[in-house]
Design an enzyme around this catalytic site. Structure first.
Site, PDB file in Angstrom:
ATOM      1  N   ASP A 278      46.406  49.172  76.335  1.00 38.65           N
ATOM      2  CA  ASP A 278      47.697  49.391  77.000  1.00 38.65           C
ATOM      3  C   ASP A 278      48.385  48.036  77.094  1.00 38.65           C
ATOM      4  O   ASP A 278      48.163  47.181  76.236  1.00 38.65           O
ATOM      5  CB  ASP A 278      47.484  50.056  78.367  1.00 38.65           C
ATOM      6  CG  ASP A 278      48.673  50.909  78.803  1.00 38.65           C
ATOM      7  OD1 ASP A 278      49.807  50.390  78.764  1.00 38.65           O
ATOM      8  OD2 ASP A 278      48.486  52.069  79.191  1.00 38.65           O
ATOM      9  N   HIS A 312      50.341  47.876  74.278  1.00 35.35           N
ATOM     10  CA  HIS A 312      51.663  48.501  74.296  1.00 35.35           C
ATOM     11  C   HIS A 312      52.768  47.455  74.435  1.00 35.35           C
ATOM     12  O   HIS A 312      53.874  47.655  73.961  1.00 35.35           O
ATOM     13  CB  HIS A 312      51.766  49.512  75.432  1.00 35.35           C
ATOM     14  CG  HIS A 312      50.923  50.725  75.212  1.00 35.35           C
ATOM     15  ND1 HIS A 312      50.903  51.788  76.083  1.00 35.35           N
ATOM     16  CD2 HIS A 312      50.065  51.060  74.214  1.00 35.35           C
ATOM     17  CE1 HIS A 312      50.067  52.717  75.637  1.00 35.35           C
ATOM     18  NE2 HIS A 312      49.549  52.281  74.516  1.00 35.35           N
TER      19      HIS A 312
END
Length: 457
Positions: A278, A312
């Site tokens: 992430d 991300h």
């Protein structure tokens, strides 16, 4: 200059663009700039400890990766704390611990070279519940793997490895099963249910983070490697004076953010490696009504000399930023991976709200990202409400990138546009598609080159 001419000069093939009505330098009277960084750094001082060691082997720990070292480690921490502080030493070897490590004031937990601490994946080992934040909402939940509550002068140092051992056979499966419990916790936050009554545990599906100092002062995390966290890796909450230095976080599970300062101030993150499932670094300040209830911003965050691989986003603000974020400085970082989506990202929506201001991003080398190099999204997720987020006073300078889908993707609100964004002395090569800009005013491009063509207004 009228609006169509501006579009031709920008040369970005913008869609649904809110007109750039005037140009101004990013910043406002009183806004912090790079000139203020030395004063912030002067306040960020790593804690020091008395020169004495408390080895866990003196309290019965055995390095066979089977015997639970928690009793020995707890005892060493208690004796060290009672003695006025020092270093609790985990020597070289493979160690197993069936439960969390709770740090106490004036204790430096030191992991020797060649030491690996392997954590249990049995949720019941992390009971009783403690006060924590789960994605920005305060709850009583499973203890983080390494936790400290209202302590001062604490550290995690060394060159060994803490291994959370999370996988799709244990913790990571909870990301699919926990949705009703997560929604319930958020509703309790909306309803202002007392935190002590928001009790979750081994069957709740709310995964613990790896490291969470909570309401702590003078925190140091240095040198160690963290692998495969149940959820976020490093998550200082409501802390002051935090140093995260030369740390590696490696894990590609769901929500495996690398370092998330949350409602914390005077934070330095430097020399770290992030290879995550992430966001690499995500700065937060609580979520929704609960974040507004606590009402503590993250501020004075300095990020430098870090490497971002998968993730991300490299440097991210949000999406849980209801308590505001201000004065973020990121410089001299390297970001490169086909699995890294963005370099700089700001995200919120009108349900979460929050103010982001005084963000400065410079001297960053970007190899490849799969989306936009610079992304602001104020329509994040599907929630909508009356709390319009504010993003203002953002500068990006001396950034180069070699491959991306877009250079910029800004999606702001017509009712409260993103404002005062300056991009200067930047070169974006290998850009596949035009930038998209909506809901933004006072965008200044100065000496910006995209695919060899100058873009300036």
């Amino acid at each position: 200059m009228h609006f169509p001419t501006r579009l031709r000069l920008l040369g970005l093939a913008l869609f649904s663009v809110l007109a750039v009505t005037r140009l101004s330098a990013a910043g406002a009277p009183g806004a912090l700039t790079w000139d203020d960084v030395p004063a912030i750094l002067a306040r960020i001082v790593a804690p020091t400890f008395p020169d004495r060691d408390f080895s866990i082997t003196d309290y019965g720990a055995v390095a066979d990766n089977q015997t639970d070292i928690k009793p020995a480690l707890d005892a060493a921490i208690a004796v060290c704390h009672d003695a006025g502080g020092g270093r609790v030493l985990v020597p070289t070897g493979d160690w197993f611990i069936a439960g969390p490590i709770h740090l106490r004031s004036n204790v430096n937990l030191h992991l020797a070279a060649g030491a690996t601490v392997n954590f249990s994946t049995n949720p019941s080992d992390y009971l009783p519940v403690v006060r924590t934040r789960f994605e920005g909402t305060e709850v009583m939940n499973l203890s983080p793997l390494i936790y400290a509550f209202e302590q001062e002068n604490i550290a995690i140092t060394g060159s060994g490895t803490f291994h959370g051992r999370a996988s799709r056979d244990n913790w990571w499966t909870w990301s699919r099963e926990a949705r009703p419990h997560i929604q319930n916790a958020r509703q309790q936050g909306e309803d202002n249910v007392p935190v002590e009554e928001r009790v979750y545990g081994a069957e709740s599906g709310l995964r613990p983070v790896f490291v969470q100092p909570y309401r702590c002062t003078n925190v140091l995390i240095e040198g160690v490697t963290f692998r495969d966290s149940p959820m976020w890796f490093l998550n200082p909450v409501l802390c002051t004076n935090v140093t995260v230095r030369n740390v590696s976080t490696i894990g590609h599970g769901p929500n495996n953010d690398g370092c998330n300062p949350d409602s914390s101030r005077d934070v330095l993150i430097e020399g770290c490696l992030f290879d995550t499932g992430d966001d690499c670094i995500a700065i937060k300040s609580g979520r929704d009504a609960d974040g507004r209830r606590v009402g503590v911003p993250s501020e004075n965050i300095i990020i430098r000399n870090c490497e971002m691989r998968d993730g991300h986003g490299g440097v991210v603000i949000g999406s849980e930023m209801s308590g505001d974020v201000r004065n973020v400085f990121a410089e001299d970082c390297r970001m490169d991976s086909p699995n890294l989506e963005r370099a700089l990202r700001i995200k919120s929506n009108s349900f979460r709200g929050g103010v982001v201001e005084n963000v400065h991003f410079r001297n960053v080398e970007v190899g490849e990202v799969s989306d936009a190099v610079f992304r602001i999204n104020l329509f994040y997720w599907s929630e909508r409400g009356p709390h319009l987020p504010t993003v203002r006073h953002v500068t990006v300078e001396n950034v180069t990138s070699q491959k991306s889908r877009r250079a910029f993707h800004f999606h702001g609100l017509d009712e409260l546009p993103i404002s005062d964004v300056t991009v200067r002395n930047c070169t974006f090569n290998g850009v596949a598609e035009p930038s998209l800009l909506t809901g933004i005013e006072n965008l200044a491009l100065r000496n910006v080159i995209i695919n060899g063509e100058p873009k300036q207004n």
